[in-house]
Scaffold this motif. Structure first.
Motif, mmCIF file in Angstrom:
data_model
loop_
_atom_site.group_PDB
_atom_site.id
_atom_site.type_symbol
_atom_site.label_atom_id
_atom_site.label_comp_id
_atom_site.label_asym_id
_atom_site.label_seq_id
_atom_site.Cartn_x
_atom_site.Cartn_y
_atom_site.Cartn_z
ATOM 1 N N LEU A 51 -34.075 50.033 11.841
ATOM 2 C CA LEU A 51 -35.065 49.486 10.399
ATOM 3 C C LEU A 51 -36.835 49.647 11.286
ATOM 4 N N ALA A 52 -36.927 49.306 11.671
ATOM 5 C CA ALA A 52 -38.601 49.797 12.486
ATOM 6 C C ALA A 52 -38.769 51.363 12.102
ATOM 7 N N LEU A 53 -37.759 52.403 12.606
ATOM 8 C CA LEU A 53 -38.013 53.480 12.283
ATOM 9 C C LEU A 53 -38.515 54.077 10.792
ATOM 10 N N LEU A 54 -37.687 53.633 10.135
ATOM 11 C CA LEU A 54 -37.057 53.268 8.377
ATOM 12 C C LEU A 54 -38.608 53.176 8.077
ATOM 13 N N LEU A 55 -39.206 51.960 8.856
ATOM 14 C CA LEU A 55 -40.781 51.591 7.993
ATOM 15 C C LEU A 55 -41.179 52.155 8.462
ATOM 16 N N THR A 73 -50.570 44.949 11.011
ATOM 17 C CA THR A 73 -49.979 45.583 10.664
ATOM 18 C C THR A 73 -48.449 45.671 11.528
ATOM 19 N N LEU A 74 -48.834 46.270 12.969
ATOM 20 C CA LEU A 74 -46.970 46.501 13.409
ATOM 21 C C LEU A 74 -46.592 44.721 13.769
ATOM 22 N N PRO A 75 -47.868 43.939 14.293
ATOM 23 C CA PRO A 75 -46.456 43.153 14.440
ATOM 24 C C PRO A 75 -45.588 41.804 13.660
ATOM 25 N N TRP A 76 -46.350 42.397 12.228
ATOM 26 C CA TRP A 76 -45.939 41.585 11.062
ATOM 27 C C TRP A 76 -44.592 42.935 11.098
ATOM 28 N N SER A 77 -44.773 43.831 10.978
ATOM 29 C CA SER A 77 -43.562 44.773 10.432
ATOM 30 C C SER A 77 -42.056 45.000 11.694
ATOM 31 N N LEU A 78 -43.029 44.029 12.877
ATOM 32 C CA LEU A 78 -41.905 43.619 14.302
ATOM 33 C C LEU A 78 -40.966 42.857 13.432
ATOM 34 N N LEU A 79 -41.644 41.166 13.065
ATOM 35 C CA LEU A 79 -41.168 40.194 13.118
ATOM 36 C C LEU A 79 -40.104 40.339 11.325
ATOM 37 N N VAL A 80 -40.848 41.184 10.915
ATOM 38 C CA VAL A 80 -39.956 41.218 9.393
ATOM 39 C C VAL A 80 -38.598 42.146 10.202
ATOM 40 N N GLY A 81 -38.549 43.379 10.523
ATOM 41 C CA GLY A 81 -37.644 43.903 10.798
ATOM 42 C C GLY A 81 -36.759 42.733 11.949
ATOM 43 N N LEU A 87 -30.715 38.579 9.827
ATOM 44 C CA LEU A 87 -30.259 37.748 8.816
ATOM 45 C C LEU A 87 -28.746 38.885 8.898
ATOM 46 N N LEU A 88 -28.453 40.139 9.293
ATOM 47 C CA LEU A 88 -27.856 40.139 9.503
ATOM 48 C C LEU A 88 -26.685 39.550 10.634
ATOM 49 N N SER A 89 -27.202 39.623 11.812
ATOM 50 C CA SER A 89 -26.466 38.418 12.347
ATOM 51 C C SER A 89 -25.372 37.103 12.041
ATOM 52 N N GLN A 90 -26.754 36.881 11.809
ATOM 53 C CA GLN A 90 -25.537 35.641 11.057
ATOM 54 C C GLN A 90 -24.455 35.425 10.278
ATOM 55 N N LYS A 91 -24.373 36.886 9.384
ATOM 56 C CA LYS A 91 -23.359 37.290 8.464
ATOM 57 C C LYS A 91 -22.480 38.323 9.378
ATOM 58 N N LEU A 92 -22.182 38.549 10.187
ATOM 59 C CA LEU A 92 -21.351 38.991 11.376
ATOM 60 C C LEU A 92 -20.391 37.906 11.594
ATOM 61 N N VAL A 93 -19.034 38.226 11.251
ATOM 62 C CA VAL A 93 -17.672 37.888 12.022
ATOM 63 C C VAL A 93 -17.294 38.326 13.618
ATOM 64 N N LYS A 94 -17.268 36.886 14.170
ATOM 65 C CA LYS A 94 -16.912 37.199 15.859
ATOM 66 C C LYS A 94 -15.495 37.185 16.257
ATOM 67 N N LYS A 95 -14.751 36.040 15.797
ATOM 68 C CA LYS A 95 -13.888 36.570 15.428
ATOM 69 C C LYS A 95 -13.021 34.750 14.594
#
Length: 185
Positions: A51-55, A73-81, A87-95
């Motif tokens: 995501l950082a590379l894409l940004l 700009t760099l700290p804000w982009s790292l924060l957004v990434g 957010l992605l990890s919250q929707k992932l199922v562990k078990k």
């Protein structure tokens, strides 16, 4: 419960790990089946780097950097990434777990990466029969375990988020059949 009244059995198959716990005690045995998704912690780091590379590689980013200072700009982009990865990890199922209480019913649990757990309970009197379904899509084929529920028009999927292999579903299917006194056919 003490350790002497519990037995465990487990095996792995690619992305999934099957854990079977049996707790003996009054009034009857509690039968716990867990399917754990095995993910490496490096995957989150790879997603963040991608995501950082894409940004940084996108043309709007270069236009934005020309107007602002790179140090702001760099700290804000790292924060957004980082927030996006969170957010992605919250929707992932562990078990996902199936807890069979022979006298009462079946409890289905889904635990997410954020720590949130969703539980569904089905009384034993409402379960007509557990079924193994082969699901075929244009892209893939997988097996699912479902319950036929009295008074419901649709099947209730036992594993809503994970698609474990059939060799992990069969012992769970047999245990539910045994708990509701249905022939394994």
């Amino acid at each position: 419960m003490d350790e002497s009244s519990a037995a465990a059995d487990s095996f792995e198959n690619g992305r999934y790990k099957y854990i079977h716990d049996i707790h003996n005690g009054p009034p009857e045995a509690i039968d716990v089946h867990r399917i754990v998704l095995q993910r490496s912690s490096q995957k989150k780091l790879l997603i963040f780097c991608f995501l950082a590379l894409l940004l940084f590689a996108s043309p709007p980013f270069f236009f934005f950097v020309q107007q602002l200072n790179l140090l702001t700009t760099l700290p804000w982009s790292l924060l957004v990434g980082g927030l996006f990865v969170r957010l992605l990890s919250q929707k992932l199922v562990k078990k996902e777990s199936v807890i069979i209480l022979p006298a009462f019913g079946v409890q289905l649990e889904t635990q997410y990466g954020s720590g949130r757990t969703i539980r569904r309970f089905v009384p034993i009197s409402k379960i007509l029969k557990p079924v193994l379904n082969e699901c075929v899509t244009p892209v893939t084929c997988y097996w699912s375990l479902a319950l036929i529920i009295r008074g419901e028009e649709e099947l209730m999927l036992v594993f809503k988020e994970l698609y474990p292999p059939v060799k992990m579903l069969v012992p769970i299917w047999k245990a539910i059949c045994a708990a509701i006194d249905v022939e394994e056919t």
